[in-house]
Design a protein around this motif. Structure first.
Motif, short mmCIF file in Angstrom:
data_model
loop_
_atom_site.label_atom_id
_atom_site.label_comp_id
_atom_site.label_asym_id
_atom_site.label_seq_id
_atom_site.Cartn_x
_atom_site.Cartn_y
_atom_site.Cartn_z
N GLU A 116 2.11 -6.49 8.21
CA GLU A 116 2.01 -6.81 6.80
C GLU A 116 3.39 -6.91 6.16
O GLU A 116 3.67 -7.86 5.40
N LEU A 117 4.25 -5.97 6.49
CA LEU A 117 5.60 -5.98 5.90
C LEU A 117 6.41 -7.17 6.41
O LEU A 117 7.22 -7.74 5.68
N GLU A 118 6.17 -7.55 7.66
CA GLU A 118 6.89 -8.69 8.21
C GLU A 118 6.41 -9.98 7.55
O GLU A 118 7.22 -10.85 7.19
N ARG A 119 5.09 -10.10 7.39
CA ARG A 119 4.54 -11.28 6.70
C ARG A 119 5.11 -11.40 5.29
O ARG A 119 5.36 -12.51 4.80
N ALA A 120 5.31 -10.25 4.64
CA ALA A 120 5.85 -10.26 3.28
C ALA A 120 7.35 -10.53 3.27
O ALA A 120 7.97 -10.64 2.22
N GLY A 121 7.95 -10.62 4.47
CA GLY A 121 9.39 -10.88 4.56
C GLY A 121 10.25 -9.68 4.22
O GLY A 121 11.44 -9.81 3.95
N ALA A 122 9.65 -8.49 4.26
CA ALA A 122 10.40 -7.29 3.86
C ALA A 122 11.07 -6.61 5.04
O ALA A 122 12.05 -5.87 4.86
N VAL A 123 10.55 -6.87 6.24
CA VAL A 123 11.05 -6.18 7.42
C VAL A 123 11.22 -7.19 8.55
O VAL A 123 10.46 -8.15 8.67
N ARG A 124 12.24 -6.98 9.37
CA ARG A 124 12.48 -7.83 10.52
C ARG A 124 12.24 -7.04 11.79
O ARG A 124 12.68 -5.90 11.92
N ALA A 161 11.48 -1.59 22.91
CA ALA A 161 11.31 -1.15 21.51
C ALA A 161 11.90 -2.13 20.53
O ALA A 161 12.72 -2.99 20.88
N TYR A 162 11.45 -2.04 19.28
CA TYR A 162 12.06 -2.78 18.20
C TYR A 162 13.13 -1.94 17.53
O TYR A 162 13.13 -0.71 17.62
N ALA A 163 14.06 -2.64 16.89
CA ALA A 163 14.94 -1.98 15.92
C ALA A 163 14.53 -2.57 14.58
O ALA A 163 15.04 -3.61 14.16
N LEU A 164 13.58 -1.92 13.94
CA LEU A 164 13.07 -2.43 12.66
C LEU A 164 14.12 -2.28 11.58
O LEU A 164 14.74 -1.22 11.45
N GLU A 165 14.29 -3.35 10.80
CA GLU A 165 15.26 -3.22 9.71
C GLU A 165 14.78 -3.95 8.46
O GLU A 165 14.06 -4.95 8.54
N LEU A 166 15.19 -3.43 7.32
CA LEU A 166 14.87 -4.05 6.04
C LEU A 166 15.65 -5.35 5.89
O LEU A 166 16.82 -5.44 6.26
N THR A 167 14.98 -6.35 5.33
CA THR A 167 15.69 -7.56 4.91
C THR A 167 16.20 -7.34 3.49
O THR A 167 15.84 -6.36 2.84
N SER A 205 0.86 -1.17 0.00
CA SER A 205 0.00 0.00 0.00
C SER A 205 0.91 1.23 0.00
O SER A 205 2.10 1.12 0.31
N PRO A 206 0.37 2.40 -0.33
CA PRO A 206 1.19 3.61 -0.26
C PRO A 206 1.83 3.76 1.12
O PRO A 206 2.98 4.19 1.23
N LYS A 207 1.10 3.39 2.14
CA LYS A 207 1.62 3.55 3.50
C LYS A 207 2.78 2.61 3.77
O LYS A 207 3.80 3.00 4.35
N SER A 208 2.65 1.34 3.38
CA SER A 208 3.75 0.40 3.65
C SER A 208 4.94 0.70 2.74
O SER A 208 6.09 0.51 3.13
N PHE A 209 4.66 1.18 1.54
CA PHE A 209 5.74 1.63 0.67
C PHE A 209 6.53 2.75 1.35
O PHE A 209 7.76 2.73 1.40
N GLY A 210 5.81 3.71 1.90
CA GLY A 210 6.45 4.81 2.60
C GLY A 210 7.31 4.33 3.75
O GLY A 210 8.40 4.86 4.00
N ALA A 211 6.82 3.31 4.45
CA ALA A 211 7.58 2.78 5.59
C ALA A 211 8.91 2.20 5.10
O ALA A 211 9.96 2.40 5.73
N LEU A 212 8.88 1.51 3.98
CA LEU A 212 10.12 0.95 3.44
C LEU A 212 11.10 2.06 3.05
O LEU A 212 12.30 1.97 3.31
N VAL A 213 10.56 3.11 2.43
CA VAL A 213 11.41 4.24 2.02
C VAL A 213 12.13 4.82 3.24
O VAL A 213 13.34 5.05 3.20
#
Lengths: 151, 151
Positions: free
Chosen positions: B75-83, B93-99, B37-45
């Motif tokens: 959603e991003l975690e399910r897609a395997g895009a974020v850990r 807290a989490y330290a969210l990171e891109l896979t 979604s535009p929102k999850s895309f933005g999160a990746l950016v």
DNA sequence: TATTGTTATACTCTATAACTATA
DNA sequence: TATAGTTATAGAGTATAACAATA
């Protein structure tokens, strides 16, 4: 609606979204005293410019559903700004028209809204303000154009 | 989202609203194949640009509530895009990171989104496109500025 | 049969309140 | 006590479906 945006401001989506939202907040505040929402203000603008209109056509002008317009006109009628006259040539429909009170309300509201717009655009030089509105107008007109839409 | 707008296009609100909506439609269509979604895309950016981030800080960057961000990261975690790694210096807290997969997905998505933006801006000469984004950036940055906000 | 306005209903999006685990 | 993430819940906004009156 706040916070640094960094790299998101490279993308047009967030730019348009934030600009729209910031402007909307100013507009809602400006309309405070009039009791109008941006949507009902827009309805008055259209009614003044295009004379008596059916509820459905008024809704289409705003890009909203005709079922959504019912509450908007209810509100405007309660405020005494709009009259629901029957269209004598098609008695299913209304011929919505502004009352004198509605016209006066619109003038007050338009002043407030234009003032908010002026404040919003203040950071830009006058030439840039004109260029911005011209560019947006071009984009919006082309986006609604079926010729462009399929591209 | 269609129809003539006439006098409404004299007002900045409808102009920004329609432009944003038209652009959003194109963007959503462009992201179709990615599942974003535009929102999850933005999160990746944001995650790519600013490295590991907590969920709350990521939400603040997008101007959304932290409770809204939960589903986005799900959603991003399910897609395997974020850990969702724990931040060892603050285990609440989490330290969210891109896979690596997330990075690849982002590149594909960014291509599609930039393509949509290009098509949207096509009606404008190149100089006007740059001027438009520059103007919006100025307005958005000033609007978030407390100095300007009280005006 | 189709269309106008209306209502009831459902859906989407998002925030608020309350909980847990950490600090 | 305060904060990060989570969940349940509520609210705003809007659309879809169905109905009466009229075409």
């Amino acid at each position: 609606m706040s916070g640094r945006m960094g790299e998101l401001l490279d993308h047009l989506g967030p730019l348009l979204g934030r600009a729209h939202e910031a402007h909307r907040v100013l507009t809602v505040a400006a309309l405070q005293g009039t009791g109008l929402s941006p949507k009902s203000f827009g309805a008055l603008v259209v009614l003044e410019a295009e004379g008596p209109l059916s509820q459905g056509r008024l809704a289409a002008r705003q890009g909203i559903d005709r079922t959504t317009m019912v509450a908007v006109v209810d509100e405007l009628e309660r405020a005494g700004a709009v009259r629901r006259r029957r269209d004598e040539r098609d008695r299913r429909a209304y011929a919505l028209e502004l009352t004198d009170e509605g016209r006066a309300l619109l003038e007050r509201a338009r002043g407030a809204v234009e003032d908010a717009e002026r404040r919003f655009l203040e950071p830009l030089p006058a030439a840039d303000r004109r260029a911005l509105k011209r560019a947006l107008r071009t984009l919006v007109e082309r986006a609604g154009d079926p010729q462009t839409a399929r591209a």
